[in-house]
Design an enzyme around this catalytic site. Sequence first.
Site, short mmCIF file in Angstrom:
data_model
loop_
_atom_site.label_atom_id
_atom_site.label_comp_id
_atom_site.label_asym_id
_atom_site.label_seq_id
_atom_site.Cartn_x
_atom_site.Cartn_y
_atom_site.Cartn_z
CE1 TYR A 136 23.63 10.25 -28.01
CE2 TYR A 136 22.52 11.74 -26.59
CZ TYR A 136 22.72 10.41 -27.13
OH TYR A 136 22.19 9.39 -26.38
CE LYS A 161 23.53 10.09 -22.82
NZ LYS A 161 22.11 10.61 -22.70
#
Length: 433
Positions: free
Chosen positions: A253, A168
């Site tokens: 996140y 990510k």
Amino acid sequence: MTDVTRRTLFGTTAGLAGAALITPALAAAGRQEPQALRGSVQDGKVSLPPLHNPSELNGTVPNPMPSGRRLGVAVVGLGTLALENIIPGFGEATSVRLAALVSGEPDKMRTVAAEHGVPERSLYTYEDFDRIRDDPDVDFVYIVLPNALHADFTIRAARAGKHVLCEKPMAASVEQAEAMVEACRAAGRRLMIAYRLQYTPEHRTIIEMARSKAYGDVRLIEAVNGQNDAANGQWRQIRAMSGGGSLPDVGLYCLNAFRYITGEEPVEVTGQITRPKDDPRFREVEDIALFTLRFPSGVVAQGSCGYSFHESRWLRVQAETGWFGLDPAFGYDNLVVDINRKAGRASATEMRRFTPKSQFAEEMDAFAASLNANEEPRTPGAEGLQDMRVMAAIYQSAATGRPVAMPVAMPAASGLDVTRGPWPKALGPFVPA
Ligand code: NDP
């Protein structure tokens, strides 16, 4: 040890269960070995009897797959995350093995290869990466490069016939992310984005509490993720390499958690960013990002992230009759679930900690389970692409000072978890703590 002694010690019966073994000390005392404590093998798996009372936590035997049956992984880019976390994580993984390395630094790569038993023939440079097509030892590649390089290597890997696990944020732009999804689709290869937290028991506990309405309807979710980064000109501070500052790196996140806790997709997004003028870290990218997401059910979520304050990573879900969350919430270990509710005439806070396990082992094993079952991974390219779209909306809102309506391309009406695949069955059912 002579053969005779070895037989005396370990017995001659195959398997653990029935081994009629009497150690000299027990024999001298005229006692039989306590069989229950020796464990047994069933369906090819070793199990041991619990050491402690049911009131206590007991361990489990990991029972990894035999090495030859584990999927082979090529790690692409030997930087901080790869060397400090991912490669060590193979030691705890049960269904993958480190099969190949890809790096621009040959000395470093050879040293790491020697440390982990990767043969010379399985070492690749970025230039000759495409030769991985002919490497039968590699089932999937794990891309751990700066964000702007994810698309190129995902596309090359898919064309070389390999499945892809990509770090990510998925890419440095929405367009790159779309190209990655399309390339994997066209090549018939699976793409998973490495959202490690979605595979942890801590975050799955939070998801379960929210979805089961353990404390009534969820009303508000809040999260902070940030740390004080070094002013060293690293690629994270160069927009063309990163695609943004703290938002795609750590704010992601919070944003991803808002989406997987609710299972919904936001209908409206607002954002603000700050970029201190005199700080060399923020010549090209933001320091702090603040963002809100409004979900179809009425839940609102508020996230903040930054690169200039002391490490702080927490998440809290505010529900009607209690709150629950994680503090710390987004690190690699020591995550703590906390819950606060009414208890009689008091307010009670409870903390839950799970047995530590490498999050990177958990996510790689999950991908292997999806591949072995020929199923879409739980966090496929669509999951990463949606985060890229929401982040683009946050930046747009920050630039215009107005809320941004998300396109109805991801309609709430089509249900929950529309960007996610099934939980791999091989992981077994999730048992809430
Ligand atoms: P690093 O800068 O520490 O490592 C990146 C590696 O990529 C380098 O060491 C280098 O490896 C390779 N590389 C190839 N080309 C370049 C280039 N032009 N500039 C810099 N490096 C290059 O980064 P991280 O390991 O911290 O991050 C890598 C990826 O992992 C990012 O996408 C990041 O967002 C993600 N990440 C995810 C985390 C998670 O918790 N899931 C945590 C941290 C990062 P080599 O020398 O071998 O060629």
